[in-house]
Scaffold this motif. Structure first.
Motif, PDB file in Angstrom:
ATOM      1  N   VAL A   1      76.860  57.565  35.705  1.00 46.09           N
ATOM      2  CA  VAL A   1      76.741  56.384  36.698  1.00 46.09           C
ATOM      3  C   VAL A   1      76.484  54.765  36.318  1.00 46.09           C
ATOM      4  O   VAL A   1      77.327  54.284  37.076  1.00 46.09           O
ATOM      5  N   GLU A   2      76.184  54.749  35.575  1.00 43.81           N
ATOM      6  CA  GLU A   2      76.176  53.375  34.985  1.00 43.81           C
ATOM      7  C   GLU A   2      77.186  52.379  35.340  1.00 43.81           C
ATOM      8  O   GLU A   2      77.365  51.230  34.889  1.00 43.81           O
ATOM      9  N   ASN A   3      78.086  52.820  33.645  1.00 41.47           N
ATOM     10  CA  ASN A   3      78.557  52.443  33.376  1.00 41.47           C
ATOM     11  C   ASN A   3      80.317  53.073  34.513  1.00 41.47           C
ATOM     12  O   ASN A   3      81.272  52.083  34.058  1.00 41.47           O
ATOM     13  N   TYR A   4      80.438  53.561  35.221  1.00 42.28           N
ATOM     14  CA  TYR A   4      81.429  53.715  35.860  1.00 42.28           C
ATOM     15  C   TYR A   4      81.695  53.400  37.568  1.00 42.28           C
ATOM     16  O   TYR A   4      81.844  53.128  38.485  1.00 42.28           O
ATOM     17  N   GLN A   5      80.367  52.670  37.909  1.00 44.24           N
ATOM     18  CA  GLN A   5      79.649  51.997  38.866  1.00 44.24           C
ATOM     19  C   GLN A   5      80.936  50.782  39.208  1.00 44.24           C
ATOM     20  O   GLN A   5      81.110  50.303  40.327  1.00 44.24           O
ATOM     21  N   ASP A   6      80.563  49.761  38.117  1.00 39.53           N
ATOM     22  CA  ASP A   6      81.442  48.703  38.038  1.00 39.53           C
ATOM     23  C   ASP A   6      83.115  48.901  38.856  1.00 39.53           C
ATOM     24  O   ASP A   6      83.629  48.250  39.288  1.00 39.53           O
ATOM     25  N   TYR A   7      84.175  49.847  38.312  1.00 42.52           N
ATOM     26  CA  TYR A   7      85.276  49.771  38.679  1.00 42.52           C
ATOM     27  C   TYR A   7      85.037  50.627  40.054  1.00 42.52           C
ATOM     28  O   TYR A   7      86.174  49.990  41.084  1.00 42.52           O
ATOM     29  N   LEU A   8      83.709  51.309  39.452  1.00 41.11           N
ATOM     30  CA  LEU A   8      84.092  51.762  41.763  1.00 41.11           C
ATOM     31  C   LEU A   8      84.015  50.800  42.953  1.00 41.11           C
ATOM     32  O   LEU A   8      84.690  50.253  43.964  1.00 41.11           O
ATOM     33  N   LYS A   9      82.838  49.516  42.684  1.00 42.13           N
ATOM     34  CA  LYS A   9      82.700  48.372  43.296  1.00 42.13           C
ATOM     35  C   LYS A   9      83.949  48.192  43.387  1.00 42.13           C
ATOM     36  O   LYS A   9      83.881  46.833  44.553  1.00 42.13           O
ATOM     37  N   LEU A  10      84.912  47.577  41.600  1.00 46.59           N
ATOM     38  CA  LEU A  10      85.906  47.185  42.556  1.00 46.59           C
ATOM     39  C   LEU A  10      86.663  46.887  43.691  1.00 46.59           C
ATOM     40  O   LEU A  10      87.725  46.390  43.932  1.00 46.59           O
ATOM     41  N   ILE A  11      87.045  48.164  43.760  1.00 43.17           N
ATOM     42  CA  ILE A  11      87.738  49.133  44.837  1.00 43.17           C
ATOM     43  C   ILE A  11      87.555  48.662  46.112  1.00 43.17           C
ATOM     44  O   ILE A  11      86.757  48.423  46.774  1.00 43.17           O
ATOM     45  N   PRO A  12      88.769  48.098  46.860  1.00 40.27           N
ATOM     46  CA  PRO A  12      89.008  47.188  47.960  1.00 40.27           C
ATOM     47  C   PRO A  12      88.462  48.391  49.695  1.00 40.27           C
ATOM     48  O   PRO A  12      88.952  49.169  49.372  1.00 40.27           O
ATOM     49  N   LYS A  13      87.410  48.143  50.025  1.00 41.81           N
ATOM     50  CA  LYS A  13      87.586  48.662  51.342  1.00 41.81           C
ATOM     51  C   LYS A  13      88.622  49.800  52.649  1.00 41.81           C
ATOM     52  O   LYS A  13      88.256  50.336  52.435  1.00 41.81           O
ATOM     53  N   ASP A  14      89.212  48.464  52.534  1.00 43.24           N
ATOM     54  CA  ASP A  14      90.407  48.458  54.139  1.00 43.24           C
ATOM     55  C   ASP A  14      91.133  48.019  53.569  1.00 43.24           C
ATOM     56  O   ASP A  14      92.186  48.288  54.600  1.00 43.24           O
TER      57      ASP A  14
ATOM     58  N   LYS B   1      74.657  58.379  44.723  1.00 44.04           N
ATOM     59  CA  LYS B   1      74.711  56.634  45.006  1.00 44.04           C
ATOM     60  C   LYS B   1      76.074  56.012  45.217  1.00 44.04           C
ATOM     61  O   LYS B   1      76.135  55.286  45.799  1.00 44.04           O
ATOM     62  N   GLU B   2      76.177  57.182  46.385  1.00 44.33           N
ATOM     63  CA  GLU B   2      77.167  56.861  47.348  1.00 44.33           C
ATOM     64  C   GLU B   2      78.534  55.467  46.741  1.00 44.33           C
ATOM     65  O   GLU B   2      78.770  54.747  47.645  1.00 44.33           O
ATOM     66  N   LEU B   3      78.707  56.220  45.908  1.00 42.60           N
ATOM     67  CA  LEU B   3      79.642  55.393  44.849  1.00 42.60           C
ATOM     68  C   LEU B   3      81.401  55.607  44.908  1.00 42.60           C
ATOM     69  O   LEU B   3      81.867  55.670  45.265  1.00 42.60           O
ATOM     70  N   VAL B   4      81.292  56.728  45.743  1.00 41.28           N
ATOM     71  CA  VAL B   4      82.091  57.787  46.216  1.00 41.28           C
ATOM     72  C   VAL B   4      81.420  58.126  47.073  1.00 41.28           C
ATOM     73  O   VAL B   4      80.630  58.939  47.688  1.00 41.28           O
ATOM     74  N   ARG B   5      83.136  59.094  47.730  1.00 38.49           N
ATOM     75  CA  ARG B   5      82.741  59.900  49.208  1.00 38.49           C
ATOM     76  C   ARG B   5      83.844  60.740  49.273  1.00 38.49           C
ATOM     77  O   ARG B   5      85.132  60.938  49.060  1.00 38.49           O
ATOM     78  N   PHE B   6      83.307  61.854  49.256  1.00 36.57           N
ATOM     79  CA  PHE B   6      83.997  63.345  49.462  1.00 36.57           C
ATOM     80  C   PHE B   6      83.469  64.169  50.220  1.00 36.57           C
ATOM     81  O   PHE B   6      81.956  64.567  50.364  1.00 36.57           O
ATOM     82  N   LYS B   7      84.452  65.093  50.320  1.00 30.47           N
ATOM     83  CA  LYS B   7      83.160  66.555  50.890  1.00 30.47           C
ATOM     84  C   LYS B   7      83.315  67.661  50.303  1.00 30.47           C
ATOM     85  O   LYS B   7      81.713  68.153  49.725  1.00 30.47           O
ATOM     86  N   HIS B   8      84.117  67.653  49.154  1.00 29.66           N
ATOM     87  CA  HIS B   8      84.121  68.779  47.758  1.00 29.66           C
ATOM     88  C   HIS B   8      85.021  67.422  46.907  1.00 29.66           C
ATOM     89  O   HIS B   8      86.232  67.032  47.229  1.00 29.66           O
ATOM     90  N   SER B   9      84.449  67.518  45.777  1.00 29.45           N
ATOM     91  CA  SER B   9      85.245  67.047  44.581  1.00 29.45           C
ATOM     92  C   SER B   9      86.739  67.545  44.026  1.00 29.45           C
ATOM     93  O   SER B   9      87.072  66.932  43.286  1.00 29.45           O
ATOM     94  N   ARG B  10      86.357  68.491  44.555  1.00 29.40           N
ATOM     95  CA  ARG B  10      88.130  68.745  44.124  1.00 29.40           C
ATOM     96  C   ARG B  10      89.458  67.703  45.024  1.00 29.40           C
ATOM     97  O   ARG B  10      89.924  67.827  44.752  1.00 29.40           O
ATOM     98  N   ASP B  11      88.547  67.668  46.421  1.00 29.86           N
ATOM     99  CA  ASP B  11      89.530  67.112  47.548  1.00 29.86           C
ATOM    100  C   ASP B  11      90.149  65.511  46.536  1.00 29.86           C
ATOM    101  O   ASP B  11      89.372  65.167  45.470  1.00 29.86           O
ATOM    102  N   TRP B  12      90.823  64.676  47.334  1.00 28.68           N
ATOM    103  CA  TRP B  12      91.315  63.423  46.170  1.00 28.68           C
ATOM    104  C   TRP B  12      90.732  62.046  46.956  1.00 28.68           C
ATOM    105  O   TRP B  12      90.213  62.478  47.850  1.00 28.68           O
TER     106      TRP B  12
END
Ligand code: ATP
Length: 676
Positions: free
Chosen positions: A471-484, A529-540
């Motif tokens: 979580v510590e190491n991957y949060q950086d790139y996830l936070k850079l992805i634009p939301k809208d 940690k609300e860094l990604v959102r999915f119903k199932h981790s298999r999904d895109w």
């Protein structure tokens, strides 16, 4: 015997494939006049050689180890009630291993003279082969032996020599010979920096200039591509200056990713050489996968280029050669025209191919020999470098170059020292380095007693700490992805840079600490940690990293390519000069890639590499696995391991059974015989 094997299959001692292969042999031998012990031995050997092949061995040595411990039965208790080892021995009438070959001398499925009779199983030099594998190993050995024997070095010391060379080579299109003085001058120009120690890169280039086959081995960043750029530049400049057509030089690598890296790194090296345009335009850095180069037909074993239809080239350079398995190497060598030169680049100390064969490691063993005084003198003439020759030489050594100075990580850095200690199997020293190096964070796990609850709690703690790090190491790139909105080119650059800077590498594929479970758990930890959102981790889900596991030429995606799903049904991939996006419907077979196996990480580097060893012993752990893992770090490394597992892994080199070393060991002997 077959019933016994069926039972062992049910106990997971052998695979379904091993069993059905043995069953096929049993069916074929029905009605033949073999006694019960012969039939049992034939079926046993079929299963054993098949198992050995699936484990990466090209053959099965018929020795005391095998007799004592078939299928590893001597070291495991698979049943409290039955002694399978004894039952196997009873079924073959306690026949000692030395008699196995003669017992099957008349058997329809076995032969000791494969050159005369093609049969499914081949006995050679006290080992048993599957026929196809034996053929492939012969192809590789024959190629190397003939490369060593070939007196194909056309050197011209003066104008008269050059004229002779031209005339001798007239039938060759294009002719190629080495005018010594010109070559020496070019090498001095391309390796202008005077070094206090021997310039092995220059020697590698000189070797490849004069030999039909050369292996340039070296760890990451030791300048293999740097040297190849200079080799190609030297050859094409020589051709140009002698008014001869350029050589047709092709580049390839086992995976699409490695081919792309080779192209990129070769182009970067060529730019700095400042070649005249007339020479530069004769050099292409385009690189293919071996599959594409050879025209391997999907789902078939056949290839477009082979001995009857050789590749249209004069020189082939193959990078990441440690990943080439025996079957692919044989295909490659069969398709190589007899005059063509072959240069293999790779790291002999890395993990071998997933499929059977460990060719680079076996050829690399000949580095322990010296050069002959004559060959050392020849290299000196071309390079000006002082090299010692001795009577302890081997002709195959004259085809090997070994680069040791890494520009990527200093050999005196912690990672450099650690890699060297692992390579030398200094288990305690490597653990000490890990514990004492302030720049390699070690999450050390101290295994508790074997009490079941204590071990479960231990594994749980281990996993929790690993997920926290993910979580510590991957949060950086996830936070850079634009939301809208979809990312701009500048945002893509930032996202990929942050994502590529760190990767978790794990030893195993299956199980709690295997790549599949870790990917699921990491995705879940990121979701919490609300860094990604999915119903199932298999999904895109936005931010999901994937690794392609199958080549698909239509969308130009290859095994090992890594992409990021960034919304709007599109996955983004880096292309040498930018990014491309591919619709999710067109993505070939793939898997999640927060964590990847060390095997799959070959050929990649990450600014921060996090290596995770399982908390329990696994036979897959080896010193080659650890060496490959830690040399991915460029330069930051973190390790999750317990001392016990680390030490066990460093002390265990991969031992693949193969006859190549034996066949090559005879190279000098055969040359002596032919010259007598
Ligand atoms: N003799 C040298 N002088 C200056 N720079 C060098 C030299 N040798 C290598 N380099 C530089 O070091 C870097 C690594 O070299 P290179 O990519 O050729 O190594 P490699 O062995 O091919 O690495 P990899 O294992 O990644 O394939 C490159 O930037 C290269 O330009």
């Amino acid at each position: 015997m077959l019933n016994l094997l069926a039972r062992l299959k049910a106990l997971n001692v052998l695979t379904d494939a091993d069993f059905y292969f043995a069953k096929l042999i049993d069916e074929k031998q029905q009605g033949m006049a073999y006694d019960a012990a012969q039939q049992a031995l034939a079926v046993l050997l079929a299963a054993l050689v098949h198992t050995a092949h699936l484990q990466g061995n090209t053959c099965l040595f018929l020795d005391q180890d095998l007799e004592r411990n078939p299928f590893g039965l001597a070291y495991r208790t698979v049943s409290e009630e039955r002694d399978y080892l004894l039952e196997i021995k009873q079924k073959i009438n306690f026949l000692p291993v030395e008699k196995w070959q003669s017992a099957l001398a008349e058997h329809m499925a076995f032969t000791g003279t494969p050159q005369q009779q093609a049969r499914p199983f081949v006995f050679q030099h006290n080992a048993l082969y599957l026929y196809r594998v034996w053929q492939d190993e012969q192809t590789v050995a024959d190629y190397l032996k003939s490369a060593v024997k070939k007196n194909d070095v056309f050197l011209a010391h003066d104008a008269e020599d050059a004229n002779n060379c031209r005339q001798t080579m007239e039938s060759r299109n294009p002719p190629f010979f080495v005018p010594v003085e010109k070559a020496r001058n070019l090498l001095s120009r391309f390796f202008a920096e005077k070094k206090p120690e021997t310039d092995w890169q220059k020697i590698a280039v000189a070797t490849a200039l004069i030999q039909p086959f050369t292996l340039i081995s070296g760890g990451p960043g030791t300048g293999k591509t740097y040297s190849v750029a200079r080799l190609v530049a030297t050859i094409q400049t020589l051709q140009y200056e002698q008014h001869l057509p350029p050589l047709r030089i092709r580049l390839a690598a086992p995976t699409g990713k490695a081919a792309a890296r080779l192209k990129e790194s070769l182009e970067a090296s060529l730019v700095r050489l400042d070649l005249p345009p007339a020479v530069r335009e004769t050099i292409s850095a385009e690189s293919d996968t071996l599959h594409r180069l050879l025209g391997v037909r999907p789902f078939e074993d056949s290839v477009r280029f082979d001995v009857y239809n050789p590749l249209p080239l004069d020189m082939l350079i193959v990078d990441e050669a440690s990943m080439i398995d025996l079957s692919m190497m044989a295909k490659l060598l069969r398709a190589l025209p007899s005059h063509a030169r072959l240069i293999l680049l790779g790291d002999k100390d890395q993990l071998a191919s997933v499929e059977a064969g460990a060719i680079l490691g076996e050829i690399g063993q000949f580095l322990r020999y010296d050069y002959s005084p004559e060959f050392a003198a020849l290299l000196h003439e071309l390079t000006g470098e002082r090299i010692n020759g001795s009577s302890n030489y081997h002709n195959l050594r004259h085809h090997l170059a070994f680069l040791t100075r890494s520009t990527r990580f200093n050999l005196d850095s912690s990672v450099g020292k650690l890699a060297a200690a692992i390579n030398n199997m200094q288990a305690k020293e490597s653990w000490r380095l890990l514990k004492d190096s302030s720049d390699i964070p070690l999450a050390e796990f101290v295994a508790p007693s074997n009490e079941v609850n204590a071990r479960q709690a231990y594994r749980h703690r281990y996993l929790r700490q690993l997920l926290q790090s993910a979580v510590e190491n991957y949060q950086d790139y996830l936070k850079l992805i634009p939301k809208d909105n979809m990312p701009t080119a500048a945002q893509l650059r930032q996202i990929f840079r942050a994502f590529n800077s760190v990767r978790i590498l794990t030893a195993l594929r299956a199980g709690e600490f295997g790549v599949e479970n870790l990917n699921r758990q990491i995705a879940e930890a990121l979701r919490q940690k609300e860094l990604v959102r999915f119903k199932h981790s298999r999904d895109w889900f936005v931010g999901k990293p994937i690794m392609v596991t199958q080549n698909d030429n239509n969308v130009k995606l290859f095994n090992g390519d890594i992409g990021l799903y960034l919304g709007d049904n599109r996955v983004y991939f880096e292309t040498g000069d930018g990014y491309k996006s591919v619709s999710v419907n067109r993505i070939p077979a793939h898997e999640t890639a927060f964590a990847m196996t060390i095997h799959k990480s070959q050929g990649s580097e990450f600014e921060h590499t996090i290596v995770v060893l399982p908390p329990d012993y696994s036979p897959i752990l080896s010193k080659e696995l650890l060496y490959t893992a830690v040399t991915r770090a460029k330069p930051r490394l973190s390790v999750f391991a317990s001392e016990e597992i680390w030490l066990t892994a460093v002390k265990k080199p991969i031992k693949r059974q193969s006859g190549l070393g034996i066949l090559l060991g005879k190279v000098d002997e055969q040359i002596e015989n032919t010259s007598n």
